[in-house]
Design a protein around this motif. Sequence first.
Motif, PDB file in Angstrom:
ATOM      1  N   ASP A  31       0.873  -1.185   0.000  1.00 29.39           N
ATOM      2  CA  ASP A  31       0.000   0.000   0.000  1.00 29.39           C
ATOM      3  C   ASP A  31       0.907   1.231   0.000  1.00 29.39           C
ATOM      4  N   GLY A  33       0.291   4.207   0.674  1.00 32.57           N
ATOM      5  CA  GLY A  33      -0.033   5.144   1.743  1.00 32.57           C
ATOM      6  C   GLY A  33      -0.795   6.364   1.258  1.00 32.57           C
ATOM      7  N   PHE A  43       4.370  10.282   2.393  1.00 29.86           N
ATOM      8  CA  PHE A  43       3.258   9.326   2.386  1.00 29.86           C
ATOM      9  C   PHE A  43       3.075   8.747   3.786  1.00 29.86           C
ATOM     10  N   PHE A  44       1.838   8.877   4.292  1.00 29.18           N
ATOM     11  CA  PHE A  44       1.516   8.351   5.617  1.00 29.18           C
ATOM     12  C   PHE A  44       0.959   6.929   5.514  1.00 29.18           C
ATOM     13  N   ASN A  45       1.211   6.158   6.553  1.00 30.24           N
ATOM     14  CA  ASN A  45       0.597   4.835   6.710  1.00 30.24           C
ATOM     15  C   ASN A  45       0.762   3.937   5.490  1.00 30.24           C
ATOM     16  N   ALA A  46       1.959   3.966   4.928  1.00 29.65           N
ATOM     17  CA  ALA A  46       2.259   3.053   3.825  1.00 29.65           C
ATOM     18  C   ALA A  46       2.494   1.650   4.394  1.00 29.65           C
ATOM     19  N   LYS A  47       2.329   0.660   3.544  1.00 26.28           N
ATOM     20  CA  LYS A  47       2.584  -0.720   3.957  1.00 26.28           C
ATOM     21  C   LYS A  47       3.521  -1.351   2.936  1.00 26.28           C
ATOM     22  N   VAL A  56       4.623  -1.139   8.514  1.00 21.82           N
ATOM     23  CA  VAL A  56       3.592  -0.105   8.335  1.00 21.82           C
ATOM     24  C   VAL A  56       4.136   1.196   8.920  1.00 21.82           C
ATOM     25  N   ASN A  58       5.651   5.455   7.499  1.00 14.57           N
ATOM     26  CA  ASN A  58       5.691   6.526   6.508  1.00 14.57           C
ATOM     27  C   ASN A  58       6.810   6.303   5.504  1.00 14.57           C
TER      28      ASN A  58
END
Length: 431
Positions: A31, A33, A43-47, A56, A58
């Motif tokens: 992801d 993010g 990018f926040f909350n990237a996976k 998980v 940034n």
Amino acid sequence: MEQLLHYVWKHRLTPLAELTTTDGRLVEILDPGLHNRNAGPDFFNAKVKIDGQTWVGNVEIHDRSKDWYAHGHDHDAAYDNVVLHVADTIDCDVTNSRGEVLPQMQLSVPQYIADNINELMKTDSYPPCYKIVPQLTKLTIHSWMSYLQTERLEAKTEAIEERARRLNGSWEDALFVTLARNYGFGINGDAFEQWALNLHLNCVAHHRDDIFQIEAMFMGQAGLLDINSIPTRHQQAAANDPYFQKLANEYRYLAHKFSLVPMDYKMWRFLRLRPQNFPYIRISQLATLYHDRRMSLSNLIGCRTAAEMASLFSAHVTPYWGTHYIFGEESAQNNKRVSPFSINLLLINTAVPMLFAYGRHTSNEQLENRAFDILEQLKAENNNIIRMWRECGLDVANAGDSQALIQLKKEYCDRRDCLRCRIGYEYLKKK
């Protein structure tokens, strides 16, 4: 280049080859993010999965690794949750404020994307993406137009909310100021808004039953009862015009009574205006509309259809202006009603945004949905922007479509902001 790297990461337009960190660990983007356009990581909350382990957090992206230090991220705790640093050129290791070395991945913009964006930026034809438009699916067009329509209404909502704040929370007055601005039909929009804000409707309300006094206050506050506001060749005729003299005398009395100060008449534009659009005519129409009391927030909210709304906006001039376009010069008799074409524009730019904004303000979803419904009942605008998009192959069925395309041109095309445009996305990813 960094913006393009953001774009490639966000839309996963990465090369087909395996992605690895600089120390050879396999990287899988689960992801990308949430793209952050404010301060903080990109990018926040990237996976991401690195060497089989899922992380998980940034992601920060730069042209070169050294930019990490140039921007001071190594001393900023806001970047301690970065799980992957991405750069086109890896020229050093990067550490966070805790001294931890972060995993890095080299990522370049694919050549076909770079070529496509250069083509868009250099193309003189408008819009530069016209080649791709006929190839777009109906779903792509519909979803993008729906988004643009909402974005435009939200922008208008912000303007209306700001007017309400300036008017001590009065949404009724905010409706009048919004209506007045749109009576300028572009050229005199700023002047009409300034005039409406300068009116002091609480003072005008004391004389709402007397159309002559309303017109005197309306014309006087516009600065149009100053003889110097009349074109030089008409000044003598205006000075000898009994109606002009009567209005001016009445305004002097009312201005003294309410401590009124007129706006600068030099704000008004007459050049290249059809006489039907002269400020005198539009202000007289607004005076009768105000006097008739049909144009109110409660009446507007009560309308269920575009036809019902249109009846609220039907206005004519006072008797004097039936035979004049300017003080002191007679013309053929014409009651100068607001035309159906103008009413359509007023509904698009005043009634619908007001309905939507008030729905947002009162958390009334029904009003918001009705605004969209009425927009689709109205005829599409017919201007250079709409004709241009029609020539590109886009169907413009109603005012909702035309508002979306105006938003597209002003907020995306004019700014060459192709990276945020869904049509631009389709263009960039083509090989």
